[in-house]
Scaffold this motif. Sequence first.
Motif, PDB file in Angstrom:
ATOM      1  N   THR A 258      43.912  39.659  31.146  1.00 38.07           N
ATOM      2  CA  THR A 258      43.480  40.576  30.073  1.00 38.07           C
ATOM      3  C   THR A 258      44.158  40.151  28.767  1.00 38.07           C
ATOM      4  O   THR A 258      45.366  39.850  28.758  1.00 38.07           O
ATOM      5  N   GLY A 259      43.385  40.079  27.716  1.00 35.50           N
ATOM      6  CA  GLY A 259      43.941  39.803  26.395  1.00 35.50           C
ATOM      7  C   GLY A 259      44.354  38.351  26.206  1.00 35.50           C
ATOM      8  O   GLY A 259      44.213  37.543  27.129  1.00 35.50           O
ATOM      9  N   PRO A 260      44.911  38.047  25.010  1.00 34.46           N
ATOM     10  CA  PRO A 260      45.294  36.661  24.708  1.00 34.46           C
ATOM     11  C   PRO A 260      46.407  36.182  25.651  1.00 34.46           C
ATOM     12  O   PRO A 260      47.192  36.973  26.161  1.00 34.46           O
TER      13      PRO A 260
ATOM     14  N   GLY B 285      49.624  36.096  39.965  1.00 34.25           N
ATOM     15  CA  GLY B 285      48.670  36.912  40.725  1.00 34.25           C
ATOM     16  C   GLY B 285      47.991  36.152  41.854  1.00 34.25           C
ATOM     17  O   GLY B 285      48.462  35.108  42.295  1.00 34.25           O
ATOM     18  N   ASN B 286      46.864  36.680  42.307  1.00 31.65           N
ATOM     19  CA  ASN B 286      46.156  36.062  43.442  1.00 31.65           C
ATOM     20  C   ASN B 286      45.450  34.758  43.074  1.00 31.65           C
ATOM     21  O   ASN B 286      45.130  33.948  43.943  1.00 31.65           O
ATOM     22  N   ASN B 287      45.214  34.535  41.781  1.00 30.75           N
ATOM     23  CA  ASN B 287      44.692  33.216  41.372  1.00 30.75           C
ATOM     24  C   ASN B 287      45.765  32.179  41.714  1.00 30.75           C
ATOM     25  O   ASN B 287      45.478  31.122  42.276  1.00 30.75           O
TER      26      ASN B 287
ATOM     27  N   ASP C 201      38.438  29.565  39.802  1.00 20.64           N
ATOM     28  CA  ASP C 201      37.764  30.833  39.535  1.00 20.64           C
ATOM     29  C   ASP C 201      37.321  30.973  38.077  1.00 20.64           C
ATOM     30  O   ASP C 201      36.153  31.255  37.830  1.00 20.64           O
TER      31      ASP C 201
ATOM     32  N   ARG D  46      35.369  41.914  41.226  1.00 21.41           N
ATOM     33  CA  ARG D  46      36.594  42.532  41.751  1.00 21.41           C
ATOM     34  C   ARG D  46      36.251  43.668  42.715  1.00 21.41           C
ATOM     35  O   ARG D  46      36.938  43.893  43.702  1.00 21.41           O
TER      36      ARG D  46
ATOM     37  N   ASP E 262      45.816  31.576  45.425  1.00 19.65           N
ATOM     38  CA  ASP E 262      44.835  30.552  45.843  1.00 19.65           C
ATOM     39  C   ASP E 262      45.454  29.168  45.786  1.00 19.65           C
ATOM     40  O   ASP E 262      45.186  28.306  46.623  1.00 19.65           O
TER      41      ASP E 262
ATOM     42  N   LEU F 253      45.622  31.962  35.805  1.00 14.84           N
ATOM     43  CA  LEU F 253      45.023  33.296  35.678  1.00 14.84           C
ATOM     44  C   LEU F 253      43.570  33.235  36.147  1.00 14.84           C
ATOM     45  O   LEU F 253      42.853  32.286  35.881  1.00 14.84           O
ATOM     46  N   GLY F 254      43.157  34.324  36.801  1.00 15.25           N
ATOM     47  CA  GLY F 254      41.752  34.420  37.217  1.00 15.25           C
ATOM     48  C   GLY F 254      41.152  35.691  36.641  1.00 15.25           C
ATOM     49  O   GLY F 254      41.329  35.973  35.453  1.00 15.25           O
ATOM     50  N   THR F 255      40.489  36.468  37.482  1.00 14.55           N
ATOM     51  CA  THR F 255      39.777  37.659  36.987  1.00 14.55           C
ATOM     52  C   THR F 255      40.728  38.796  36.613  1.00 14.55           C
ATOM     53  O   THR F 255      40.295  39.829  36.127  1.00 14.55           O
ATOM     54  N   GLY F 256      42.015  38.595  36.820  1.00 14.36           N
ATOM     55  CA  GLY F 256      42.971  39.658  36.437  1.00 14.36           C
ATOM     56  C   GLY F 256      43.493  39.493  35.025  1.00 14.36           C
ATOM     57  O   GLY F 256      44.297  40.280  34.548  1.00 14.36           O
TER      58      GLY F 256
ATOM     59  N   ILE G  21      33.353  32.944  50.051  1.00 17.82           N
ATOM     60  CA  ILE G  21      34.672  33.179  50.672  1.00 17.82           C
ATOM     61  C   ILE G  21      34.572  34.102  51.889  1.00 17.82           C
ATOM     62  O   ILE G  21      35.561  34.690  52.314  1.00 17.82           O
TER      63      ILE G  21
ATOM     64  N   ARG H  58      49.670  35.038  27.214  1.00 16.82           N
ATOM     65  CA  ARG H  58      51.024  35.414  26.834  1.00 16.82           C
ATOM     66  C   ARG H  58      52.029  34.364  27.304  1.00 16.82           C
ATOM     67  O   ARG H  58      51.896  33.830  28.404  1.00 16.82           O
TER      68      ARG H  58
ATOM     69  N   ASP I 143      35.352  42.129  46.029  1.00 14.68           N
ATOM     70  CA  ASP I 143      36.611  41.775  46.700  1.00 14.68           C
ATOM     71  C   ASP I 143      37.188  43.017  47.390  1.00 14.68           C
ATOM     72  O   ASP I 143      37.502  43.031  48.586  1.00 14.68           O
TER      73      ASP I 143
HETATM   74  N1  LIG Z   1      36.530  37.908  45.731  1.00 16.65           N
HETATM   75  C1  LIG Z   1      37.233  37.108  44.930  1.00 16.65           C
HETATM   76  O1  LIG Z   1      36.784  36.710  43.844  1.00 16.65           O
HETATM   77  C2  LIG Z   1      38.627  36.698  45.343  1.00 16.65           C
HETATM   78  C3  LIG Z   1      39.455  36.233  44.347  1.00 16.65           C
HETATM   79  N2  LIG Z   1      40.720  35.826  44.588  1.00 16.65           N
HETATM   80  C4  LIG Z   1      41.548  35.311  43.518  1.00 16.65           C
HETATM   81  O2  LIG Z   1      42.254  36.402  42.942  1.00 16.65           O
HETATM   82  C5  LIG Z   1      42.131  36.316  41.514  1.00 16.65           C
HETATM   83  C6  LIG Z   1      42.410  37.660  40.898  1.00 16.65           C
HETATM   84  O3  LIG Z   1      43.759  37.940  41.214  1.00 16.65           O
HETATM   85  P1  LIG Z   1      44.609  39.032  40.400  1.00 16.65           P
HETATM   86  O4  LIG Z   1      45.947  39.074  41.030  1.00 16.65           O
HETATM   87  O5  LIG Z   1      43.828  40.277  40.302  1.00 16.65           O
HETATM   88  O6  LIG Z   1      44.708  38.474  38.916  1.00 16.65           O
HETATM   89  P2  LIG Z   1      45.218  37.078  38.342  1.00 16.65           P
HETATM   90  O7  LIG Z   1      45.638  36.154  39.441  1.00 16.65           O
HETATM   91  O8  LIG Z   1      44.187  36.674  37.368  1.00 16.65           O
HETATM   92  O9  LIG Z   1      46.585  37.400  37.534  1.00 16.65           O
HETATM   93  C7  LIG Z   1      46.885  38.570  36.974  1.00 16.65           C
HETATM   94  C8  LIG Z   1      48.378  38.513  36.645  1.00 16.65           C
HETATM   95  O10 LIG Z   1      48.541  37.796  35.429  1.00 16.65           O
HETATM   96  C9  LIG Z   1      49.116  38.659  34.442  1.00 16.65           C
HETATM   97  N3  LIG Z   1      48.306  38.504  33.234  1.00 16.65           N
HETATM   98  C10 LIG Z   1      47.119  39.113  32.982  1.00 16.65           C
HETATM   99  N4  LIG Z   1      46.641  38.734  31.766  1.00 16.65           N
HETATM  100  C11 LIG Z   1      47.557  37.875  31.250  1.00 16.65           C
HETATM  101  C12 LIG Z   1      47.650  37.153  30.033  1.00 16.65           C
HETATM  102  N5  LIG Z   1      46.668  37.242  29.103  1.00 16.65           N
HETATM  103  N6  LIG Z   1      48.736  36.351  29.818  1.00 16.65           N
HETATM  104  C13 LIG Z   1      49.725  36.285  30.761  1.00 16.65           C
HETATM  105  N7  LIG Z   1      49.721  36.941  31.947  1.00 16.65           N
HETATM  106  C14 LIG Z   1      48.627  37.723  32.175  1.00 16.65           C
HETATM  107  C15 LIG Z   1      49.041  40.057  35.007  1.00 16.65           C
HETATM  108  O11 LIG Z   1      50.170  40.758  34.654  1.00 16.65           O
HETATM  109  C16 LIG Z   1      48.983  39.831  36.496  1.00 16.65           C
HETATM  110  O12 LIG Z   1      50.301  39.744  36.980  1.00 16.65           O
HETATM  111  C17 LIG Z   1      40.763  35.762  41.335  1.00 16.65           C
HETATM  112  O13 LIG Z   1      40.554  35.230  40.063  1.00 16.65           O
HETATM  113  C18 LIG Z   1      40.710  34.691  42.432  1.00 16.65           C
HETATM  114  O14 LIG Z   1      41.289  33.483  41.996  1.00 16.65           O
HETATM  115  C19 LIG Z   1      41.287  35.940  45.923  1.00 16.65           C
HETATM  116  O15 LIG Z   1      42.133  34.909  46.191  1.00 16.65           O
HETATM  117  C20 LIG Z   1      40.212  35.854  46.988  1.00 16.65           C
HETATM  118  C21 LIG Z   1      39.071  36.775  46.739  1.00 16.65           C
END
Ligand SMILES: NC(=O)C1=CN([C@@H]2O[C@H](COP(=O)(O)OP(=O)(O)OC[C@H]3O[C@@H](n4cnc5c(N)ncnc54)[C@H](O)[C@@H]3O)[C@@H](O)[C@H]2O)[C@H](O)CC1
Length: 245
Positions: free
Chosen positions: A157-159, A79-81, A182, A34, A84, A152-155, A231, A161, A37
């Motif tokens: 957290t936790g089990p 999120g950004n996952n 991812d 992250r 993608d 979901l990707g690197t964002g 990327i 939901r 990124d």
């Molecule tokens: N350099 C790179 O690796 C790039 C990665 N990219 C992509 O972006 C994601 C990371 O995006 P981010 O928005 O930070 O997080 P997520 O898409 O994983 O979503 C977070 C989102 O989901 C909610 N959330 C978190 N935990 C939970 C849960 N346990 N249950 C339900 N919901 C959950 C949270 O509230 C957030 O709203 C990375 O993985 C890549 O796919 C970029 O596209 C390019 C660069």
Amino acid sequence: MFVAPIIDKPTHFPQNMFGHPAMKIKSLSREQVRSVDQQAIEDYGISGLVLMENAGRGAADVIQQNAATGRVVILCGKGNNGGDGYVIARHLDLMERQVRVVSVVEIESLSGDAAANAAIAQKAELDVQVATSAEAIESHLHDADVIVDCLLGTGATGPLRGIYADAVKIANRTKATRIAIDVPTGMDVDSGEADPHTFQAELTITFVAKKIGFEFDETQSLLGDIEVVPIGVPRKLLRPWVLPS
Ligand SMILES: NC(=O)C1=CN([C@@H]2O[C@H](COP(=O)(O)OP(=O)(O)OC[C@H]3O[C@@H](n4cnc5c(N)ncnc54)[C@H](O)[C@@H]3O)[C@@H](O)[C@H]2O)[C@H](O)CC1
Ligand SMILES: [K+]
């Protein structure tokens, strides 16, 4: 008749599918990937949209290489996952694949680069569906030959939901080929710990580098094969983690 010169490609580097010398990069933690990124965006001025475009384009190419026929259904989160996933859909559509995006959240709840790419997909009249209940998700997966996990990707957290757990459970019950983007939804990027409802992938397409959570024996059955997609992050930024080739 014009005979194209044979371009003498460098043979001393194994090349990945993008024609780049395939740099070997050590597995990164959630925090490291992250921050890569963030630095690419803040210190090098590469826009997040460009990173997302490279991620989605690269992932679409790998999907086309590994699952070349049939309908592709892309499950997208908030999120950004998920972002993608909209880019992947656009590039698979350009390859004349049958593609459907299923967002498990209202599109209005998206922000930033994810919202931008969801808007592009809708303006491009791609098949974008919103399914915020298990029944609705089920109805959009019945004809899927390939399911792509952009929940979901690197964002994460936790089990898992709510609807995310439902979406993964439903996807795991199908006979479709499952491809994670991812990181398989439900898997902890660092510890490899897997939620009981982790997406069971035959293939995981991960960005920049493998994640340290992928090193554990228990995670192999959930990851399937792993493809690392570059990327566009500059080599200088990755230097601390490049392994000798
Ligand atoms: N350099 C790179 O690796 C790039 C990665 N990219 C992509 O972006 C994601 C990371 O995006 P981010 O928005 O930070 O997080 P997520 O898409 O994983 O979503 C977070 C989102 O989901 C909610 N959330 C978190 N935990 C939970 C849960 N346990 N249950 C339900 N919901 C959950 C949270 O509230 C957030 O709203 C990375 O993985 C890549 O796919 C970029 O596209 C390019 C660069
Ligand atoms: K994912």
